[in-house]
Motif scaffolding. Structure first.
Motif, PDB file in Angstrom:
ATOM      1  N   UNK A 140       0.801  -1.184   0.000  1.00  9.41           N
ATOM      2  CA  UNK A 140       0.000   0.000   0.000  1.00  9.41           C
ATOM      3  C   UNK A 140       0.850   1.256   0.000  1.00  9.41           C
ATOM      4  N   UNK A 141       2.078   1.184   0.455  1.00  8.75           N
ATOM      5  CA  UNK A 141       2.929   2.380   0.542  1.00  8.75           C
ATOM      6  C   UNK A 141       3.058   3.072  -0.797  1.00  8.75           C
ATOM      7  N   UNK A 142       3.021   2.341  -1.897  1.00  9.09           N
ATOM      8  CA  UNK A 142       3.141   2.949  -3.224  1.00  9.09           C
ATOM      9  C   UNK A 142       1.963   3.862  -3.552  1.00  9.09           C
ATOM     10  N   UNK A 143       0.845   3.661  -2.895  1.00 15.63           N
ATOM     11  CA  UNK A 143      -0.350   4.448  -3.187  1.00 15.63           C
ATOM     12  C   UNK A 143      -0.482   5.675  -2.304  1.00 15.63           C
ATOM     13  N   UNK A 144       0.436   5.871  -1.382  1.00 17.67           N
ATOM     14  CA  UNK A 144       0.395   7.032  -0.498  1.00 17.67           C
ATOM     15  C   UNK A 144       1.187   8.188  -1.100  1.00 17.67           C
ATOM     16  N   UNK A 145       0.639   9.378  -0.978  1.00 17.42           N
ATOM     17  CA  UNK A 145       1.362  10.584  -1.362  1.00 17.42           C
ATOM     18  C   UNK A 145       2.430  10.831  -0.306  1.00 17.42           C
ATOM     19  N   UNK A 146       3.426  11.621  -0.628  1.00 11.87           N
ATOM     20  CA  UNK A 146       4.548  11.862   0.285  1.00 11.87           C
ATOM     21  C   UNK A 146       4.087  12.399   1.636  1.00 11.87           C
ATOM     22  N   UNK A 147       3.134  13.329   1.634  1.00 18.36           N
ATOM     23  CA  UNK A 147       2.668  13.903   2.904  1.00 18.36           C
ATOM     24  C   UNK A 147       1.805  12.938   3.708  1.00 18.36           C
ATOM     25  N   UNK A 148       1.257  11.932   3.044  1.00 14.46           N
ATOM     26  CA  UNK A 148       0.410  10.960   3.735  1.00 14.46           C
ATOM     27  C   UNK A 148       1.230   9.908   4.488  1.00 14.46           C
ATOM     28  N   UNK A 149       2.441   9.656   4.033  1.00 12.08           N
ATOM     29  CA  UNK A 149       3.276   8.626   4.652  1.00 12.08           C
ATOM     30  C   UNK A 149       3.515   8.918   6.134  1.00 12.08           C
ATOM     31  N   UNK A 159      -5.430   3.731  11.283  1.00 10.78           N
ATOM     32  CA  UNK A 159      -6.487   4.675  11.636  1.00 10.78           C
ATOM     33  C   UNK A 159      -6.347   5.997  10.894  1.00 10.78           C
ATOM     34  N   UNK A 160      -5.315   6.156  10.122  1.00 18.81           N
ATOM     35  CA  UNK A 160      -5.074   7.382   9.377  1.00 18.81           C
ATOM     36  C   UNK A 160      -6.084   7.530   8.237  1.00 18.81           C
ATOM     37  N   UNK A 161      -6.529   8.755   8.003  1.00 16.57           N
ATOM     38  CA  UNK A 161      -7.415   9.015   6.870  1.00 16.57           C
ATOM     39  C   UNK A 161      -6.689   8.798   5.545  1.00 16.57           C
ATOM     40  N   UNK A 162      -5.380   8.875   5.562  1.00 18.81           N
ATOM     41  CA  UNK A 162      -4.602   8.640   4.353  1.00 18.81           C
ATOM     42  C   UNK A 162      -4.792   7.212   3.850  1.00 18.81           C
ATOM     43  N   UNK A 163      -5.013   6.276   4.752  1.00 18.08           N
ATOM     44  CA  UNK A 163      -5.236   4.880   4.354  1.00 18.08           C
ATOM     45  C   UNK A 163      -6.504   4.785   3.515  1.00 18.08           C
ATOM     46  N   UNK A 164      -7.533   5.488   3.918  1.00 18.09           N
ATOM     47  CA  UNK A 164      -8.793   5.466   3.167  1.00 18.09           C
ATOM     48  C   UNK A 164      -8.603   6.094   1.796  1.00 18.09           C
ATOM     49  N   UNK A 165      -7.898   7.217   1.739  1.00 15.43           N
ATOM     50  CA  UNK A 165      -7.665   7.869   0.444  1.00 15.43           C
ATOM     51  C   UNK A 165      -6.843   6.973  -0.481  1.00 15.43           C
ATOM     52  N   UNK A 166      -5.814   6.340   0.053  1.00 18.42           N
ATOM     53  CA  UNK A 166      -4.999   5.435  -0.761  1.00 18.42           C
ATOM     54  C   UNK A 166      -5.813   4.231  -1.225  1.00 18.42           C
TER      55      UNK A 166
END
Length: 58
Positions: A1-10, A19-26
């Motif tokens: 999943x790390x490949x689908x995260x933007x730099x600021x989301x990591x 629990x991060x909202x970034x997980x849902x966006x990714x």
């Protein structure tokens, strides 16, 4: 999943984990890419992309 995260989301995922909202966006970006690819090749998602139902953090 790390490949689908933007730099600021990591950093947010590292801080809050799943629990991060970034997980849902990714997850949504990954689903959209999966659907788009399957439509482009004209096959069902499982046949075009394999049976993996979700991306993993590992």
């Amino acid at each position: 999943m790390w490949d689908w995260l933007e730099a600021d989301e990591v950093a947010d995922v590292e801080r809050h984990g799943m629990n991060s909202l970034a997980v849902i966006r990714a997850w949504r970006r990954w689903q959209a890419a999966r659907r788009s690819y399957a439509a482009d090749v004209g096959k069902p998602e499982a046949q075009a992309c394999g049976p993996m139902g979700r991306p993993a953090l590992g």
